[in-house]
Design a protein around this motif. Structure first.
Motif, PDB file in Angstrom:
ATOM      1  N   ARG A  63     -29.894  27.826   3.513  1.00 60.98           N
ATOM      2  CA  ARG A  63     -30.858  28.070   4.187  1.00 60.98           C
ATOM      3  C   ARG A  63     -30.828  28.839   5.362  1.00 60.98           C
ATOM      4  NH1 ARG A  63     -34.962  24.335   3.145  1.00 60.98           N
ATOM      5  NH2 ARG A  63     -34.406  22.944   1.575  1.00 60.98           N
ATOM      6  N   SER A  64     -29.632  28.946   5.978  1.00 58.94           N
ATOM      7  CA  SER A  64     -29.178  29.784   7.088  1.00 58.94           C
ATOM      8  C   SER A  64     -29.196  31.295   6.613  1.00 58.94           C
ATOM      9  CB  SER A  64     -27.963  29.716   7.829  1.00 58.94           C
ATOM     10  OG  SER A  64     -27.960  28.063   8.258  1.00 58.94           O
ATOM     11  N   PHE A  65     -28.607  31.443   5.617  1.00 60.46           N
ATOM     12  CA  PHE A  65     -28.855  32.985   4.783  1.00 60.46           C
ATOM     13  C   PHE A  65     -30.168  33.458   4.747  1.00 60.46           C
ATOM     14  CE2 PHE A  65     -25.001  31.889   1.790  1.00 60.46           C
ATOM     15  CZ  PHE A  65     -24.283  31.815   2.906  1.00 60.46           C
ATOM     16  N   THR A  66     -31.106  32.446   4.091  1.00 56.15           N
ATOM     17  CA  THR A  66     -32.610  32.994   4.090  1.00 56.15           C
ATOM     18  C   THR A  66     -33.046  33.261   5.336  1.00 56.15           C
ATOM     19  OG1 THR A  66     -32.857  31.801   1.904  1.00 56.15           O
ATOM     20  CG2 THR A  66     -34.866  32.510   3.045  1.00 56.15           C
ATOM     21  N   TYR A  67     -32.736  32.424   6.439  1.00 56.29           N
ATOM     22  CA  TYR A  67     -33.642  32.518   7.705  1.00 56.29           C
ATOM     23  C   TYR A  67     -32.976  33.801   8.513  1.00 56.29           C
ATOM     24  CZ  TYR A  67     -34.740  31.119  12.389  1.00 56.29           C
ATOM     25  OH  TYR A  67     -35.685  31.218  13.672  1.00 56.29           O
ATOM     26  N   ILE A  68     -31.643  34.017   8.295  1.00 58.05           N
ATOM     27  CA  ILE A  68     -31.153  35.293   8.724  1.00 58.05           C
ATOM     28  C   ILE A  68     -31.804  36.372   8.209  1.00 58.05           C
ATOM     29  CG2 ILE A  68     -29.210  36.813   9.161  1.00 58.05           C
ATOM     30  CD1 ILE A  68     -27.429  34.061   9.158  1.00 58.05           C
ATOM     31  N   PHE A  69     -31.727  36.675   7.037  1.00 60.47           N
ATOM     32  CA  PHE A  69     -32.557  37.805   6.392  1.00 60.47           C
ATOM     33  C   PHE A  69     -34.335  38.002   6.597  1.00 60.47           C
ATOM     34  CE2 PHE A  69     -28.750  38.240   3.974  1.00 60.47           C
ATOM     35  CZ  PHE A  69     -28.565  39.578   3.749  1.00 60.47           C
ATOM     36  N   ASN A  70     -34.733  36.746   6.773  1.00 57.32           N
ATOM     37  CA  ASN A  70     -36.184  36.836   7.196  1.00 57.32           C
ATOM     38  C   ASN A  70     -36.379  37.113   8.412  1.00 57.32           C
ATOM     39  OD1 ASN A  70     -37.173  35.857   4.761  1.00 57.32           O
ATOM     40  ND2 ASN A  70     -37.366  33.600   5.376  1.00 57.32           N
ATOM     41  N   HIS A  71     -35.349  36.868   9.479  1.00 54.59           N
ATOM     42  CA  HIS A  71     -35.372  37.483  10.777  1.00 54.59           C
ATOM     43  C   HIS A  71     -35.220  38.993  10.865  1.00 54.59           C
ATOM     44  CE1 HIS A  71     -34.566  37.512  15.311  1.00 54.59           C
ATOM     45  NE2 HIS A  71     -33.508  38.352  14.667  1.00 54.59           N
ATOM     46  N   ILE A  72     -34.397  39.648  10.110  1.00 50.43           N
ATOM     47  CA  ILE A  72     -34.143  40.937  10.159  1.00 50.43           C
ATOM     48  C   ILE A  72     -35.505  41.675   9.547  1.00 50.43           C
ATOM     49  CG2 ILE A  72     -32.999  42.699   8.984  1.00 50.43           C
ATOM     50  CD1 ILE A  72     -30.266  40.896   8.929  1.00 50.43           C
TER      51      ILE A  72
END
Length: 228
Positions: free
Chosen positions: A144-153
């Motif tokens: 979930r952290s992976f997805t959140y970081i890429f969404n942030h970018i």
């Protein structure tokens, strides 16, 4: 330690990480009292335990943040934590309420750490990694952290900014450090750099461009993990 509980230790540092050093325009103030928090997640009895006739001996007070273990004889044991959650909390609930603020802190340039502690069968792997990675509802904190970081970018996309992401996956087991992304498994050493920070020598740090790249490295490393 009890086999029904996973302890999540959530920590963010008031000292800036590498990203923060490049963003000195922002305030570096952080509330020292909130640097470390301990969250307890209690799992329900599993099928095997129910078939054996076991009964729940744990009482959770989500409002007070207490865990009470009742005994057949004697007074119960009671502990107080920063937060306590039961099986009514989904994987997504835990991420949004407790983990997302730490990821935001890391994206602002501060060091952040999340680690799980508990006996075998307490739910550490389920909490951190989740069930099958293909099942989005059961995904744990890490994917979930992976997805959140890429969404942030993607949301902060700026033609004047270039993002470069890399990852690493190591294991400290029986006093030995292993690179779980390396095909040849050897014991690695911790070194101290000139700026007094620490790093693992010869640790693989492959670059990633998509969430699937990270999930692939995660699956690759999980295959090489030592399981007690």
């Amino acid at each position: 330690s009890y086999s029904f509980c996973t302890l999540l230790v959530l920590s963010h540092s008031s000292a800036p990480g590498p990203l923060k050093e490049m963003k000195r325009g922002k305030s570096q103030k952080r509330d020292e009292a909130e640097n470390i928090k301990v969250l307890v997640r209690s799992r329900p009895l599993n099928t095997k335990e129910l078939d054996m006739g076991m009964q729940n001996a744990v009482d959770l007070d989500l409002t007070e943040g207490t865990v009470t273990v009742n005994h057949v004889c004697g007074a119960p044991d009671r502990w107080t934590f920063d937060a306590v959650v039961n099986n009514t909390f989904s994987q997504n609930d835990i991420f949004i309420q407790f983990i997302q603020p730490l990821v935001d802190s890391a994206l602002e340039g501060f060091n952040a750490t999340i680690f799980a502690y508990g006996q075998s069968g307490s739910g550490k792997t389920y909490t951190m990694s989740g069930g099958a990675l293909q099942d989005h509802e059961l995904r744990g904190i890490i994917p979930r952290s992976f997805t959140y970081i890429f969404n942030h970018i993607r949301e902060k996309r700026n033609p004047n900014i270039t993002y470069s992401l890399s990852c690493s996956f190591l294991e400290l087991y029986n006093g030995k450090i292993r690179d779980l992304l390396a095909k040849q498994q050897v014991s690695l050493q911790i070194k101290e750099s000139k700026d007094k920070t620490f790093y693992v020598n010869d640790l693989s740090t492959p670059q990633v461009k998509f969430v699937q790249d990270l999930l692939g490295h995660m699956e690759e490393g999980n295959v090489r993990r030592q399981v007690a």
